[in-house]
Design an enzyme around this catalytic site. Structure first.
Site, mmCIF file in Angstrom:
data_model
loop_
_atom_site.group_PDB
_atom_site.id
_atom_site.type_symbol
_atom_site.label_atom_id
_atom_site.label_comp_id
_atom_site.label_asym_id
_atom_site.label_seq_id
_atom_site.Cartn_x
_atom_site.Cartn_y
_atom_site.Cartn_z
ATOM 1 N N GLU A 223 14.203 16.404 82.088
ATOM 2 C CA GLU A 223 14.049 15.851 80.744
ATOM 3 C C GLU A 223 12.583 15.759 80.302
ATOM 4 O O GLU A 223 12.313 15.576 79.116
ATOM 5 C CB GLU A 223 14.716 14.474 80.679
ATOM 6 C CG GLU A 223 16.216 14.542 80.938
ATOM 7 C CD GLU A 223 16.890 13.192 81.051
ATOM 8 O OE1 GLU A 223 18.104 13.130 80.791
ATOM 9 O OE2 GLU A 223 16.218 12.199 81.408
ATOM 10 N N ASP B 208 27.029 17.025 78.179
ATOM 11 C CA ASP B 208 28.453 16.977 78.506
ATOM 12 C C ASP B 208 29.169 16.258 77.377
ATOM 13 O O ASP B 208 28.546 15.787 76.428
ATOM 14 C CB ASP B 208 28.683 16.258 79.845
ATOM 15 C CG ASP B 208 28.169 14.817 79.819
ATOM 16 O OD1 ASP B 208 28.948 13.935 79.411
ATOM 17 O OD2 ASP B 208 27.006 14.583 80.182
#
Length: 230
Positions: free
Chosen positions: A12, A198
């Site tokens: 990230e 997701d």
């Protein structure tokens, strides 16, 4: 102006760290902080670790030790909007805890005692993020409610409860509301920007492992573009 940038995991923040110039490294309480510049802006990047406590520690250190004036939280999230696909972006319109319940004392579900029910991001940072979307090409971005809890959500029954409690929720993750709460108490402007890894269902663990790098890269690209807008 000095912007603190927080991501929980290496994928990230990796793209952001690669974008830094004049990088200087510090280690405090086992957390690495990297100071430098991106797009001509002074920034401090940290990989906080996963979850609300880790995020709170990192945010407090950014504000107290590095004197950041704005905070941007970047990273991945589970999606709750059917029109979004993996890799798409949610920019916070508000941020809430989804795993807090002190309703017995008259608070809203998700509202911590003596705290607001929702943490509202800085309007200027949100607008800069919206302008930055064009840098991502065909990636879709929306403003929406982002909810936070110390659980990875992949249980359909739990998802059902969360949808009932927070029907406008666009994404869920594990750090944003903690970061927002710290910023609220220090009166430091913030925004949360998340790319979907997701869809918060039975396939989420597999999806997350497969797509975390893609989601992290999209979110980080968005932050770099945001910095050019400030």
């Amino acid at each position: 102006m000095k912007i603190g940038i927080i991501g929980a995991m290496e994928p990230e923040v990796a793209h952001l760290i690669q974008s830094l110039t004049s990088a200087e490294h510090s280690l405090i309480a086992g957390i690495e902080f990297i100071s430098g510049q991106i797009a001509g802006k002074d920034v401090v990047i940290t990989r906080s670790g996963i979850g609300k406590v880790a995020a709170s520690i990192a945010t407090t250190l950014l504000i107290e030790k590095f004197a950041v004036t704005q905070v941007v939280n970047t990273g991945s999230a589970g999606g709750f909007v059917d029109s979004l696909k993996i890799g798409d972006i949610v920019i916070s319109s508000e941020v809430r805890h989804h795993d807090v319940d002190v309703t017995a004392f008259g608070y809203e579900i998700g509202q911590m005692a003596q705290q607001p029910a929702a943490f509202i991001p800085d309007a200027a940072l949100v607008e800069a993020a919206k302008k930055a979307v064009s840098a991502l090409g065909e990636v879709k971005a929306i403003e929406g409610l982002i909810c936070t809890g110390d659980s990875f959500i992949c249980d359909p029954e739990r998802t059902k409860v969360m949808r009932a409690n927070f029907p406008t929720m666009a994404a869920c993750e594990m750090e944003g509301a903690a970061i927002a709460q710290v910023c609220h108490q220090f009166k430091v402007p913030f925004v949360v920007i998340r790319s979907l890894s997701d869809n918060a269902n039975n396939d989420s663990p597999v999806d997350f492992d497969s797509y975390i790098i893609k989601a992290g890269h999209h979110s980080a690209m968005m932050v770099v573009a945001l910095l050019t807008e400030l």
